[in-house]
Scaffold this motif. Sequence first.
Motif, PDB file in Angstrom:
ATOM      1  N   ARG A  25      34.334  80.135  -3.473  1.00  0.00           N
ATOM      2  CA  ARG A  25      33.229  79.573  -4.159  1.00  0.00           C
ATOM      3  C   ARG A  25      32.485  78.611  -3.010  1.00  0.00           C
ATOM      4  O   ARG A  25      33.468  78.135  -2.213  1.00  0.00           O
ATOM      5  CB  ARG A  25      33.722  78.816  -5.300  1.00  0.00           C
ATOM      6  CG  ARG A  25      34.099  79.832  -6.459  1.00  0.00           C
ATOM      7  CD  ARG A  25      34.569  78.661  -7.622  1.00  0.00           C
ATOM      8  NE  ARG A  25      35.290  79.470  -8.487  1.00  0.00           N
ATOM      9  CZ  ARG A  25      34.717  79.743  -9.927  1.00  0.00           C
ATOM     10  NH1 ARG A  25      33.899  78.816 -10.255  1.00  0.00           N
ATOM     11  NH2 ARG A  25      35.063  80.460 -11.052  1.00  0.00           N
ATOM     12  N   PRO A  26      31.640  78.153  -3.425  1.00  0.00           N
ATOM     13  CA  PRO A  26      30.802  77.299  -2.414  1.00  0.00           C
ATOM     14  C   PRO A  26      31.353  75.963  -2.184  1.00  0.00           C
ATOM     15  O   PRO A  26      31.438  75.413  -1.212  1.00  0.00           O
ATOM     16  CB  PRO A  26      29.364  77.217  -2.825  1.00  0.00           C
ATOM     17  CG  PRO A  26      29.126  78.398  -3.693  1.00  0.00           C
ATOM     18  CD  PRO A  26      30.358  78.729  -4.149  1.00  0.00           C
ATOM     19  N   GLN A  27      31.976  75.568  -3.300  1.00  0.00           N
ATOM     20  CA  GLN A  27      32.839  74.215  -3.340  1.00  0.00           C
ATOM     21  C   GLN A  27      33.923  74.510  -2.597  1.00  0.00           C
ATOM     22  O   GLN A  27      34.288  73.509  -1.748  1.00  0.00           O
ATOM     23  CB  GLN A  27      33.168  73.706  -4.809  1.00  0.00           C
ATOM     24  CG  GLN A  27      32.107  73.547  -5.604  1.00  0.00           C
ATOM     25  CD  GLN A  27      31.401  74.884  -6.250  1.00  0.00           C
ATOM     26  OE1 GLN A  27      31.916  75.871  -5.971  1.00  0.00           O
ATOM     27  NE2 GLN A  27      30.798  74.558  -7.465  1.00  0.00           N
ATOM     28  N   GLY A  28      34.630  75.589  -2.439  1.00  0.00           N
ATOM     29  CA  GLY A  28      35.751  75.681  -1.437  1.00  0.00           C
ATOM     30  C   GLY A  28      35.226  75.868  -0.295  1.00  0.00           C
ATOM     31  O   GLY A  28      36.087  75.433   0.801  1.00  0.00           O
ATOM     32  N   TRP A  29      34.230  76.654   0.230  1.00  0.00           N
ATOM     33  CA  TRP A  29      33.690  76.434   1.568  1.00  0.00           C
ATOM     34  C   TRP A  29      33.697  75.013   2.227  1.00  0.00           C
ATOM     35  O   TRP A  29      33.970  74.479   3.297  1.00  0.00           O
ATOM     36  CB  TRP A  29      32.513  77.225   1.780  1.00  0.00           C
ATOM     37  CG  TRP A  29      33.045  78.660   2.005  1.00  0.00           C
ATOM     38  CD1 TRP A  29      32.391  79.554   0.934  1.00  0.00           C
ATOM     39  CD2 TRP A  29      33.482  79.422   2.753  1.00  0.00           C
ATOM     40  NE1 TRP A  29      32.833  80.806   1.178  1.00  0.00           N
ATOM     41  CE2 TRP A  29      33.576  80.780   2.436  1.00  0.00           C
ATOM     42  CE3 TRP A  29      34.060  79.072   3.929  1.00  0.00           C
ATOM     43  CZ2 TRP A  29      34.093  81.812   3.251  1.00  0.00           C
ATOM     44  CZ3 TRP A  29      34.639  80.019   4.792  1.00  0.00           C
ATOM     45  CH2 TRP A  29      34.520  81.412   4.462  1.00  0.00           C
ATOM     46  N   LEU A  32      36.814  73.198   2.758  1.00  0.00           N
ATOM     47  CA  LEU A  32      37.469  73.721   3.834  1.00  0.00           C
ATOM     48  C   LEU A  32      36.762  73.295   5.206  1.00  0.00           C
ATOM     49  O   LEU A  32      37.473  72.822   6.223  1.00  0.00           O
ATOM     50  CB  LEU A  32      37.282  75.381   4.094  1.00  0.00           C
ATOM     51  CG  LEU A  32      37.934  75.953   5.253  1.00  0.00           C
ATOM     52  CD1 LEU A  32      39.417  75.706   5.467  1.00  0.00           C
ATOM     53  CD2 LEU A  32      37.643  77.577   5.144  1.00  0.00           C
ATOM     54  N   SER A  33      35.557  73.068   5.225  1.00  0.00           N
ATOM     55  CA  SER A  33      34.668  72.649   6.346  1.00  0.00           C
ATOM     56  C   SER A  33      34.974  71.236   6.480  1.00  0.00           C
ATOM     57  O   SER A  33      35.255  70.713   7.677  1.00  0.00           O
ATOM     58  CB  SER A  33      33.283  72.635   6.083  1.00  0.00           C
ATOM     59  OG  SER A  33      32.704  74.219   5.989  1.00  0.00           O
ATOM     60  N   VAL A  34      35.257  70.249   5.548  1.00  0.00           N
ATOM     61  CA  VAL A  34      35.543  69.018   5.840  1.00  0.00           C
ATOM     62  C   VAL A  34      36.997  68.990   6.218  1.00  0.00           C
ATOM     63  O   VAL A  34      37.254  67.965   7.116  1.00  0.00           O
ATOM     64  CB  VAL A  34      35.434  68.146   4.421  1.00  0.00           C
ATOM     65  CG1 VAL A  34      35.983  66.770   4.514  1.00  0.00           C
ATOM     66  CG2 VAL A  34      33.915  68.340   4.028  1.00  0.00           C
ATOM     67  N   VAL A  38      37.767  66.930   9.939  1.00  0.00           N
ATOM     68  CA  VAL A  38      38.829  65.753   9.776  1.00  0.00           C
ATOM     69  C   VAL A  38      40.137  66.075  10.785  1.00  0.00           C
ATOM     70  O   VAL A  38      40.191  65.258  11.751  1.00  0.00           O
ATOM     71  CB  VAL A  38      39.352  65.386   8.353  1.00  0.00           C
ATOM     72  CG1 VAL A  38      40.573  64.606   8.530  1.00  0.00           C
ATOM     73  CG2 VAL A  38      38.208  64.904   7.610  1.00  0.00           C
ATOM     74  N   MET A  39      40.589  67.402  10.686  1.00  0.00           N
ATOM     75  CA  MET A  39      41.440  67.512  11.670  1.00  0.00           C
ATOM     76  C   MET A  39      40.909  67.647  13.148  1.00  0.00           C
ATOM     77  O   MET A  39      41.903  67.358  13.984  1.00  0.00           O
ATOM     78  CB  MET A  39      42.277  69.160  11.313  1.00  0.00           C
ATOM     79  CG  MET A  39      42.777  69.325  10.004  1.00  0.00           C
ATOM     80  SD  MET A  39      43.501  70.741   9.497  1.00  0.00           S
ATOM     81  CE  MET A  39      44.627  70.910  10.771  1.00  0.00           C
TER      82      MET A  39
END
Length: 268
Positions: A25-29, A32-34, A38-39
Amino acid sequence: MQFRQQALAKLQSPEELDLPVRFARPQGWLVLSVTVVVMAAASVWAVTGSVSSTVGAPAILTHGQGSYILQSPVAGQVTAVLAKQGQQLKADAPVLKVRTAKGETVVRTVAAGRVTGLAATIGQIISTGANVAAVEKVAHTGDPLYATVYVPAENAASIPDKAAVDLTVSSVPTQEYGVLRGHVKSVDRSAQSAQQIAAFLGDSQLGEQFTKDGRPVAVLVKLDRRSSTESGYKWSSADGPPFSLTSMTMADASIRLADERPVDWLLP
């Protein structure tokens, strides 16, 4: 029986391979991007960043040469006290008159300085070697103050040259005027005993106080100057306290140690 019929119906139906499949879902992307950002930032900081640490220790404001305890060279009765508390005296200046069996003797200063304590009173009977006064070795009243910090011996080796120091002065309200600024001038190479500290400060009680948790190392701190303040020294506030500082004032010091690389914590 009902489930058997449903299974047979599923087998007879087409597999609908032409329908799009949604992997996320868009929320999942977004999550994942955040996470990736951060990493990546953490990895860069681990390689190029640093962590600052401090060591806290008790301190006292003094002039650089310290003090000495004046002792009577004779035994007898004190007939006159010739010096006053806070008075600036030259070398060989009279402090007391003592009546002995051989006549009257004058007890004089060993070196020039300011009287910070008088332990003798008129009429008192004193013995040879008795402590009669404490004298701070300062040539002029305008000589700058230093802070002597008594750091635990295990932390002394990690103090870098000219390390920044913040001093919370006991006589100054911290919330209103902030902390006194300074930098490390020198670090002693050996731990000091209570007797050594008492000889430098001219106070045996301070010697015991600074060694109650073990023999510390003396760190001399040069106070940062600022002519625009009333005290003549630099504070974390703009003006500092509206009064001057005096020697033998207690303080708590926070010394900044050498920065450490966080990646060193991660490597075995």
